[in-house]
Write a protein that holds these residues in place. Structure first.
Motif, PDB file in Angstrom:
ATOM      1  N   MET A  33      41.980  39.288  -8.974  1.00  0.00           N
ATOM      2  CA  MET A  33      41.540  37.990  -9.208  1.00  0.00           C
ATOM      3  C   MET A  33      41.486  37.066  -8.143  1.00  0.00           C
ATOM      4  O   MET A  33      40.205  36.554  -7.846  1.00  0.00           O
ATOM      5  CB  MET A  33      42.162  37.598 -10.482  1.00  0.00           C
ATOM      6  N   GLU A  34      42.706  36.640  -7.267  1.00  0.00           N
ATOM      7  CA  GLU A  34      42.587  35.964  -6.219  1.00  0.00           C
ATOM      8  C   GLU A  34      41.597  36.617  -5.178  1.00  0.00           C
ATOM      9  O   GLU A  34      41.140  35.650  -4.449  1.00  0.00           O
ATOM     10  CB  GLU A  34      44.006  35.904  -5.634  1.00  0.00           C
ATOM     11  N   ASP A  35      41.369  38.051  -5.073  1.00  0.00           N
ATOM     12  CA  ASP A  35      40.552  38.415  -4.019  1.00  0.00           C
ATOM     13  C   ASP A  35      39.207  38.048  -4.409  1.00  0.00           C
ATOM     14  O   ASP A  35      38.414  37.733  -3.669  1.00  0.00           O
ATOM     15  CB  ASP A  35      40.731  39.814  -3.652  1.00  0.00           C
ATOM     16  N   SER A  36      38.686  38.221  -5.596  1.00  0.00           N
ATOM     17  CA  SER A  36      37.426  37.877  -6.054  1.00  0.00           C
ATOM     18  C   SER A  36      37.166  36.672  -5.920  1.00  0.00           C
ATOM     19  O   SER A  36      36.090  35.965  -5.711  1.00  0.00           O
ATOM     20  CB  SER A  36      37.219  38.391  -7.453  1.00  0.00           C
ATOM     21  N   LYS A  37      38.052  35.898  -6.101  1.00  0.00           N
ATOM     22  CA  LYS A  37      37.936  34.202  -5.918  1.00  0.00           C
ATOM     23  C   LYS A  37      37.733  33.773  -4.343  1.00  0.00           C
ATOM     24  O   LYS A  37      36.688  33.054  -4.144  1.00  0.00           O
ATOM     25  CB  LYS A  37      39.054  33.253  -6.227  1.00  0.00           C
ATOM     26  N   SER A  61      38.512  41.107 -12.510  1.00  0.00           N
ATOM     27  CA  SER A  61      37.968  40.734 -10.967  1.00  0.00           C
ATOM     28  C   SER A  61      36.496  40.926 -10.792  1.00  0.00           C
ATOM     29  O   SER A  61      35.636  39.928 -10.484  1.00  0.00           O
ATOM     30  CB  SER A  61      38.790  41.351  -9.956  1.00  0.00           C
ATOM     31  N   ARG A  62      36.225  42.164 -11.429  1.00  0.00           N
ATOM     32  CA  ARG A  62      34.721  42.523 -11.471  1.00  0.00           C
ATOM     33  C   ARG A  62      33.912  41.346 -12.318  1.00  0.00           C
ATOM     34  O   ARG A  62      32.833  41.025 -12.132  1.00  0.00           O
ATOM     35  CB  ARG A  62      34.510  43.803 -11.866  1.00  0.00           C
ATOM     36  N   GLU A  63      34.380  41.184 -13.522  1.00  0.00           N
ATOM     37  CA  GLU A  63      33.664  40.264 -14.596  1.00  0.00           C
ATOM     38  C   GLU A  63      33.641  38.948 -13.879  1.00  0.00           C
ATOM     39  O   GLU A  63      32.598  38.106 -14.039  1.00  0.00           O
ATOM     40  CB  GLU A  63      34.524  40.245 -15.768  1.00  0.00           C
ATOM     41  N   LEU A  64      34.641  38.541 -13.162  1.00  0.00           N
ATOM     42  CA  LEU A  64      34.507  36.925 -12.428  1.00  0.00           C
ATOM     43  C   LEU A  64      33.340  37.019 -11.497  1.00  0.00           C
ATOM     44  O   LEU A  64      32.516  36.163 -11.434  1.00  0.00           O
ATOM     45  CB  LEU A  64      35.905  36.730 -11.595  1.00  0.00           C
ATOM     46  N   LEU A  65      32.984  38.340 -10.686  1.00  0.00           N
ATOM     47  CA  LEU A  65      32.197  38.273  -9.742  1.00  0.00           C
ATOM     48  C   LEU A  65      30.736  38.228 -10.441  1.00  0.00           C
ATOM     49  O   LEU A  65      29.868  37.502  -9.782  1.00  0.00           O
ATOM     50  CB  LEU A  65      32.202  39.446  -8.801  1.00  0.00           C
ATOM     51  N   VAL A  66      30.830  38.839 -11.365  1.00  0.00           N
ATOM     52  CA  VAL A  66      29.297  38.894 -12.135  1.00  0.00           C
ATOM     53  C   VAL A  66      29.184  37.657 -12.682  1.00  0.00           C
ATOM     54  O   VAL A  66      27.860  37.280 -12.735  1.00  0.00           O
ATOM     55  CB  VAL A  66      29.459  40.321 -13.216  1.00  0.00           C
ATOM     56  N   ALA A  67      29.922  37.078 -13.327  1.00  0.00           N
ATOM     57  CA  ALA A  67      29.855  35.743 -14.069  1.00  0.00           C
ATOM     58  C   ALA A  67      29.704  34.594 -12.953  1.00  0.00           C
ATOM     59  O   ALA A  67      28.690  33.626 -13.346  1.00  0.00           O
ATOM     60  CB  ALA A  67      31.009  35.403 -14.967  1.00  0.00           C
ATOM     61  N   GLN A  68      30.056  34.581 -11.799  1.00  0.00           N
ATOM     62  CA  GLN A  68      30.037  33.494 -10.900  1.00  0.00           C
ATOM     63  C   GLN A  68      29.125  33.647  -9.852  1.00  0.00           C
ATOM     64  O   GLN A  68      28.893  32.499  -9.083  1.00  0.00           O
ATOM     65  CB  GLN A  68      31.429  32.858 -10.565  1.00  0.00           C
ATOM     66  N   ALA A  69      28.964  34.639  -9.089  1.00  0.00           N
ATOM     67  CA  ALA A  69      28.169  34.787  -8.021  1.00  0.00           C
ATOM     68  C   ALA A  69      26.776  34.465  -8.464  1.00  0.00           C
ATOM     69  O   ALA A  69      26.140  34.576  -9.524  1.00  0.00           O
ATOM     70  CB  ALA A  69      27.860  36.234  -7.802  1.00  0.00           C
ATOM     71  N   LYS A  70      26.251  33.674  -7.322  1.00  0.00           N
ATOM     72  CA  LYS A  70      24.844  33.203  -7.415  1.00  0.00           C
ATOM     73  C   LYS A  70      23.707  33.734  -6.957  1.00  0.00           C
ATOM     74  O   LYS A  70      23.820  33.866  -5.567  1.00  0.00           O
ATOM     75  CB  LYS A  70      24.810  31.599  -7.116  1.00  0.00           C
ATOM     76  N   ALA A  71      22.607  34.313  -7.469  1.00  0.00           N
ATOM     77  CA  ALA A  71      21.579  34.909  -6.834  1.00  0.00           C
ATOM     78  C   ALA A  71      21.253  34.204  -5.551  1.00  0.00           C
ATOM     79  O   ALA A  71      20.637  34.855  -4.656  1.00  0.00           O
ATOM     80  CB  ALA A  71      20.486  35.390  -7.807  1.00  0.00           C
TER      81      ALA A  71
END
Length: 135
Positions: free
Chosen positions: A32-36, A66-76
């Motif tokens: 999780m901290e890596d994805s943040k 961690s994957r779900e965080l990236l999908v939810a918060q990355a901005k196109a």
């Protein structure tokens, strides 16, 4: 923004090359901290406009949360394109299915490609740079 910046987080490394390329090399599990940190870096380097990303995932894995965080918060709007290195056929099929679902929901409009080497990824990005950005 400096012409070249580098980050190390856990066993992972990222570096930015002006004008618009972020290269990320992942080693071992991404937590999780890596994805943040990935989200923080992507947001920072895209402040002057969308960037291309090369993600080398050949020696890594990512935890579900961690994957779900990236999908939810990355901005196109942060990205012009994303090229993955080191994916096998099963990973590619899964990534394509996920991207297709995101395209249909309207949440993701960024091209996602796969390459066999960093040179191939850079060649692909050079071709995409020559095209006008999508609107």
């Amino acid at each position: 923004m400096a012409n070249h910046r580098e980050w190390e987080f856990g066993a992972h490394r990222a570096y930015f090359e002006a004008p618009d390329l972020l290269v990320m090399k992942f080693n071992g599990p991404s937590k999780m901290e890596d994805s943040k940190k990935v989200l923080e870096i992507c947001q920072e380097v895209s402040k002057n406009g969308p960037v291309f990303v090369i993600s080398d995932v050949s020696n890594s894995s990512i935890e579900k949360d961690s994957r779900e965080l990236l999908v939810a918060q990355a901005k196109a709007e942060w990205f012009r394109g994303h090229v993955y290195l080191g994916t096998g056929p099963l990973q590619r099929a899964g990534a394509k299915a996920l991207m297709l679902a995101l395209y249909f929901t309207g949440k993701w409009t960024v091209d996602v490609d796969f390459a066999d080497s960093e040179k191939d990824a850079r060649d692909l990005i050079a071709k995409k740079r020559a095209q006008p950005p999508k609107k």
